[in-house]
Scaffold this motif. Structure first.
Motif, mmCIF file in Angstrom:
data_model
loop_
_atom_site.group_PDB
_atom_site.id
_atom_site.type_symbol
_atom_site.label_atom_id
_atom_site.label_comp_id
_atom_site.label_asym_id
_atom_site.label_seq_id
_atom_site.Cartn_x
_atom_site.Cartn_y
_atom_site.Cartn_z
ATOM 1 N N ILE C 129 0.854 -1.176 0.000
ATOM 2 C CA ILE C 129 0.000 0.000 0.000
ATOM 3 C C ILE C 129 0.896 1.233 0.000
ATOM 4 N N PRO C 130 0.652 2.164 -0.918
ATOM 5 C CA PRO C 130 1.558 3.317 -1.067
ATOM 6 C C PRO C 130 1.637 4.163 0.201
ATOM 7 N N GLN C 131 2.788 4.784 0.343
ATOM 8 C CA GLN C 131 3.060 5.548 1.545
ATOM 9 C C GLN C 131 2.989 7.044 1.282
ATOM 10 N N PRO C 132 2.236 7.786 2.076
ATOM 11 C CA PRO C 132 2.251 9.240 1.930
ATOM 12 C C PRO C 132 3.437 9.904 2.624
ATOM 13 N N PHE C 133 4.102 9.131 3.479
ATOM 14 C CA PHE C 133 5.229 9.710 4.204
ATOM 15 C C PHE C 133 6.441 8.807 4.074
ATOM 16 N N ASN C 134 7.613 9.398 4.277
ATOM 17 C CA ASN C 134 8.819 8.588 4.174
ATOM 18 C C ASN C 134 9.199 7.906 5.469
ATOM 19 N N THR C 135 8.803 8.515 6.569
ATOM 20 C CA THR C 135 9.092 7.863 7.843
ATOM 21 C C THR C 135 7.793 7.649 8.609
ATOM 22 N N GLN C 136 7.859 6.746 9.568
ATOM 23 C CA GLN C 136 6.654 6.402 10.319
ATOM 24 C C GLN C 136 6.169 7.567 11.168
ATOM 25 N N ILE C 137 7.088 8.261 11.795
ATOM 26 C CA ILE C 137 6.680 9.315 12.734
ATOM 27 C C ILE C 137 5.887 10.396 12.019
ATOM 28 N N GLU C 138 6.134 10.562 10.723
ATOM 29 C CA GLU C 138 5.435 11.618 10.007
ATOM 30 C C GLU C 138 3.939 11.375 9.918
ATOM 31 N N TYR C 139 3.535 10.128 10.134
ATOM 32 C CA TYR C 139 2.093 9.856 10.145
ATOM 33 C C TYR C 139 1.376 10.665 11.212
ATOM 34 N N LEU C 140 2.169 11.149 12.153
ATOM 35 C CA LEU C 140 1.591 11.945 13.223
ATOM 36 C C LEU C 140 0.927 13.200 12.685
ATOM 37 N N TRP C 141 1.369 13.637 11.489
ATOM 38 C CA TRP C 141 0.755 14.817 10.902
ATOM 39 C C TRP C 141 -0.743 14.607 10.656
ATOM 40 N N VAL C 142 -1.116 13.371 10.411
ATOM 41 C CA VAL C 142 -2.543 13.093 10.205
ATOM 42 C C VAL C 142 -3.157 12.494 11.471
ATOM 43 N N ALA C 143 -2.425 11.568 12.085
ATOM 44 C CA ALA C 143 -2.979 10.881 13.249
ATOM 45 C C ALA C 143 -3.182 11.825 14.421
ATOM 46 N N GLY C 144 -2.215 12.730 14.595
ATOM 47 C CA GLY C 144 -2.303 13.659 15.714
ATOM 48 C C GLY C 144 -3.561 14.513 15.672
ATOM 49 N N PRO C 145 -3.750 15.250 14.580
ATOM 50 C CA PRO C 145 -4.975 16.041 14.476
ATOM 51 C C PRO C 145 -6.230 15.189 14.594
ATOM 52 N N LEU C 146 -6.171 13.977 14.047
ATOM 53 C CA LEU C 146 -7.338 13.098 14.152
ATOM 54 C C LEU C 146 -7.680 12.859 15.615
ATOM 55 N N LEU C 147 -6.683 12.566 16.407
ATOM 56 C CA LEU C 147 -6.929 12.311 17.826
ATOM 57 C C LEU C 147 -7.444 13.568 18.512
ATOM 58 N N LEU C 148 -6.804 14.687 18.219
ATOM 59 C CA LEU C 148 -7.204 15.928 18.893
ATOM 60 C C LEU C 148 -8.634 16.317 18.527
ATOM 61 N N ILE C 149 -8.943 16.209 17.251
ATOM 62 C CA ILE C 149 -10.301 16.559 16.823
ATOM 63 C C ILE C 149 -11.313 15.637 17.482
ATOM 64 N N THR C 150 -10.984 14.343 17.525
ATOM 65 C CA THR C 150 -11.907 13.389 18.140
ATOM 66 C C THR C 150 -12.087 13.691 19.615
ATOM 67 N N MET C 151 -10.987 13.967 20.287
ATOM 68 C CA MET C 151 -11.086 14.269 21.710
ATOM 69 C C MET C 151 -11.943 15.502 21.950
ATOM 70 N N LEU C 152 -11.724 16.504 21.125
ATOM 71 C CA LEU C 152 -12.503 17.725 21.267
ATOM 72 C C LEU C 152 -13.980 17.447 21.027
ATOM 73 N N PHE C 153 -14.238 16.656 20.011
ATOM 74 C CA PHE C 153 -15.608 16.320 19.661
ATOM 75 C C PHE C 153 -16.309 15.618 20.824
#
Lengths: 316, 270, 313
Positions: C129-153
């Protein structure tokens, strides 16, 4: 489909269906007496199979803590089955003590016992894996004694061969069902059990030790689970510690179809689902496992209380 | 056994416009047991109507049927001219019938204020998204809801304890929160199930007065189930008496008090 | 720093995703519904991503475009929402136990379909499955906001009319009904929201893990999630977040420590294979010893900000 094939499917279906029935009765007994579903039932199924395998002299492979272990006995199948099932029954009792009784004493929401039994359900297969690895274990080929590989149900001209394992399974299941029916319907034990199931408070006021009967019910339930596990494990194989999971889940479909808490429901529904699975055309055999769950859904949509269930009134 | 009353011969003339609730030959069976047996009566707008009878007479069951928690086995219920017989509880509530419960059913782990605010649900319009994002309309509605809830809590004398969890209230106070909650629905018909349970005679007198004030202030019609006969006699405009699910007397307090069947039912029970 | 992220990037993002998954269980729980369906929606979300990114979307850049990832998450969320209605409505008309059963059945059906359908790659699944990021930690750019938005919600949800309806149903469904709250509609709503969350996490995870097959999202996973919520504490929405993160991180931390010699080796080994044993034990101990259990009462008590309940001047 030829008539021979039809007959074979029919007998296969009845055979596996009868095991479903026995297994599902384990759920039903606990549900009728406590009103909760024991999600650890599938784990007891698994344990029964492993116990019997061990008692028949089975050896465990090189993975896991108990690598290459075996118990220095080699019992004949019938004896091993009974003993394995008894051990499974004891496990059922242990589960009741640990996961159900403390919650009951506290008057906790019944949904909580569901969760704690789920905890057990996840613990046991993983524990088994940790101890003896995830290998597939098959019972010795001559497990059932001197029976031929297949028994002919037809005539010499039109043979209808059925694997003797299927026949044995069916026979054992029927015997167990008969004994169970007698036990529950005609003995004092059975009457007391039904009294507790009907109304635990009144039963205890009448001097029935409800705790003890709940314990016995779990023993019986575990015994049934162990028998089912052994039958499936010995006829097919023990496909690893999770082989009871799918069965355990299918058992839920059986009791939903039959009606939660209904004993005849569990039997009929078990046979129905067994037959439904047997008659899945071979090109769709991969979907066989989904049949039970599809049935569960349809039941929820159309007739939630199942075939024989009673609609329960809510207390206001 | 008492004779059941099947006609409303003794009732004063009623026009349909003034009848808030019409109970029409309602029965409720549980297997072999008949809990409510062919009961009929009408409740006039603005009256305080009492429902009494020995324990197990079917009073609470009748309330449950009226509010839709249990379906009627036969008969029907007409509320403000509309047939509400097979409606679900929340639909009936939204039409203006509110109730309290014999065994107090507050939302224990929520505050008193939240309990009352929840009953404002049907009067709210803000959707989830506008609520979550704090849009002005939603915020205003939230503020109004809180305000109204606090008013009602003040009315029952518990405004200063609005933020306490409901389960921490004493029994009598819980009853009062339940009444505030029921009022939050802005009902036209208020059903009170044994509101005086556990009260001493002073409290009962206060309650009587309070109920009268409620009727006046909120233009309510009130039906109450009550055990304590003197309270009922002093408060209610008319009374229906149930015994073993049957309606055995119906009329104003004086008439009911002197009804031989009623006397027998109560003497037998107590 | 870079080395830390390289080593622990996978773990950190896994923790964040686990937290969101735990919240996907928490939302139905707010309405008193025990849903074991999250893994099924998680699996479905992952398959949608896997199929879309490997078979449907084309792109020129070196890495998979992030807007496509977001698109996949959107599609997954919608699909899971629709499916949740189909699964939920029949089940939620009935008593609580039926939802648990229906969701178990649902997860199994998804699993069997995944194993057999061609589009899902059968037992092998979908690779590469293609990768949008070169390193794993960079997924935080999407995962982080996802968590924050969910928590806020979820935080906001508890304080508005809709959330109060959920809580009322959890506390006493019958009384809630009598107070004008439609139990079925609200339960379905809560269930659907949980499903959408799980599907969105699944959609992102498929990229994150790089392959997807029928072993993603199983019955075991349902139970693990339960443990997250239970152990983290279900007093507030923070509980599942903490539980999800802690229970994901703990086995890894212990394993690392034992590898480094600070802890006995067998404990490390046990953590690797036996984490589910621990989850199971935690579930049993948790339900038995928590004073009020976790599904019924005690999802709320003083720890929330009471000040918001005061009327505005």
């Amino acid at each position: 489909m030829t008539f021979t094939q039809f007959l074979q499917q029919l007998l296969n279906g009845l055979s596996i269906g009868s095991v479903y029935a026995i297994f599902a009765l384990g759920y039903t007994l606990v549900f009728s007496i406590l009103g909760v579903i024991n999600f650890a039932h599938g784990a007891v199924f698994t344990l029964g199979a492993y116990f019997t395998y061990t008692l028949m002299g089975g050896v465990f492979s090189f993975n896991g803590l108990l690598a290459n272990a075996s118990v220095p006995v080699e019992l004949p199948f019938a004896l091993a089955l009974i003993m394995g099932a008894l051990l499974a029954g004891l496990m059922g009792v242990l589960i009741e003590r640990v996961a159900f009784r403390p919650l009951r004493k506290r008057g906790a929401d019944p949904l909580l016992s569901l969760v704690s039994s789920l905890g057990i359900a996840i613990m046991i297969p993983n524990l088994i894996q940790y101890l003896v690895g995830a290998e597939i274990y098959t019972f010795p080929a001559s497990a059932y004694g001197g029976l031929p590989a297949a028994i002919n149900f037809g005539t010499i001209e039109n043979p209808v061969p059925v694997r003797s394992t299927q026949v044995v399974i069916f026979a054992v299941s029927v015997v167990i069902l008969v004994i169970l029916t007698y036990l529950i319907g005609y003995t004092r034990f059975g009457k007391a059990l039904r009294a507790v199931a009907e109304d635990a408070t009144t039963a205890s006021l009448l001097g029935i030790n409800t705790d003890r009967y709940i314990l016995l019910t779990f023993f019986l339930s575990g015994f049934l689970g162990g028998v089912a596990g052994t039958l499936v494990g010995s006829s097919v194989s023990i496909a690893g510690p999770y082989f009871g999971l799918a069965f355990g889940l299918k058992g839920l479909a059986v009791i939903v179809l039959g009606g939660l808490g209904s004993i005849p429901g569990a039997v009929v529904a078990g046979l129905v689902i067994g037959l439904a699975e047997a008659f899945v055309p071979s090109q769709y055999s991969g979907y066989k496992d989904a049949v039970a769950f599809a049935i569960l859904f349809i039941v929820l949509l159309v007739r939630p209380r199942g075939l024989f269930g009673r609609t329960l009134l809510q207390k206001v | 056994m008492n004779e059941a009353i099947t006609e409303t011969v003794a009732e004063p003339a009623q026009t349909d416009e003034t009848v808030i609730l019409k109970v029409n030959q309602v029965s409720r069976r549980f297997g072999g047991l008949v809990a409510v047996n062919n009961v009929s009566f009408s409740v006039q707008e603005g009256e305080i109507f009492g429902l009494i009878g020995p324990n197990g007479a079917g009073k609470t069951t009748l309330f449950n049927v009226i509010t839709g928690l249990i379906p009627a086995s036969s008969g029907n219920l007409i509320y403000k001219g509309e047939n509400i017989t097979r409606r679900s509880p929340h639909r009936i509530a939204s039409k203006g019938i509110a109730r309290t419960f014999q065994n107090i059913r507050l939302f224990g782990n929520l505050t008193a204020l939240e309990n009352v605010m929840i009953a404002r649900h049907v009067h709210g319009r803000a959707g989830i998204l506008s609520g979550v994002f704090g849009l002005p309309a939603a915020r205003n509605e939230e503020r109004a809801t809180q305000q109204r809830a606090l008013e009602l809590l003040n009315l029952v004398g518990l405004g200063n304890r609005a933020d306490e969890n409901a389960r921490n209230f004493a029994y009598g106070d819980q009853r009062r929160v339940e009444i505030a909650r029921a009022l939050a629905l802005d009902p036209t018909l208020l059903l009170l199930d044994e509101p005086a349970a556990g009260m001493n005679s002073n409290e009962k007198a206060d309650l009587s007065q309070f109920i009268r004030e409620l009727r006046h202030r909120f233009n309510l019609t009130i039906v109450l189930i009550e055990h304590h006969v003197p309270l009922v006699m002093g408060l209610c405009d008319r009374i229906a008496v149930l015994d073993f699910g049957l309606l055995i007397a119906l009329g104003d307090p004086a008439k009911v008090q002197n009804d031989p069947g009623v006397i027998e039912a109560y003497l037998g029970a107590e | 720093m870079a080395e830390f992220f390289a080593t622990y990037g996978f773990l950190i993002v896994s923790m964040v995703l686990a937290a969101v998954l735990a919240l996907s269980l928490y939302v139905p729980l707010m309405a008193g519904q025990l849903s074991l369906a999250s893994p099924g929606f998680y699996a479905l979300g992952g398959y949608i991503t896997a199929v879309m990114s490997t078979k449907m979307l084309t792109y020129d850049s070196e890495t998979f475009p992030i807007p496509f990832v977001l698109l996949e998450m959107l599609v997954a969320g919608l699909a899971c929402g629709v499916l949740a209605l189909i699964v939920g409505i029949p089940a939620l008309r009935l008593r609580g136990i039926y939802l648990a059963l229906a969701t178990i059945a649902f997860v199994e059906i998804v699993r069997v379909l995944a194993l057999n359908l061609e589009i899902t790659g059968g037992a092998i699944g979908i690779f590469g499955i293609p990768q949008p990021f070169n390193t794993q930690i960079e997924y935080l750019w999407v995962a982080g906001p996802l968590l924050l938005i969910t928590m806020l919600f979820v935080y906001r949800l508890e304080r508005i009319r809709a959330g109060r309806a959920f809580l009322a149903i959890r506390e006493d469904e019958l009384a809630a009904d009598a107070m004008g709250i439609d139990p079925t509609t609200n339960k379905v709503l809560a269930f659907t929201m949980g499903a959408i969350l799980a599907g969105v996490v699944g959609a992102l995870s498929a990229h994150f893990i790089n392959t997807w097959n029928a072993r993603q999202g199983t019955f075991d996973a349902s139970i693990a999630l339960l443990a997250f919520v239970l152990i983290g504490g279900s007093r507030t929405f923070l509980g599942p977040v903490v539980g999800g993160m802690a229970l994901t991180a703990l086995p890894e931390i212990l394993r690392t420590l034992s590898g480094a010699g600070s802890l006995p080796a067998w404990l490390g080994e046990f953590m690797k294979d036996g984490r589910f044993i621990i989850f199971g034990v935690l579930l049993v101990i948790g339900t038995v010893f928590l004073p009020h259990g976790f599904i019924g009462p005690n999802l709320f008590s003083g720890s929330r900000g009471r000040k918001e309940s005061r009327p505005l001047p």
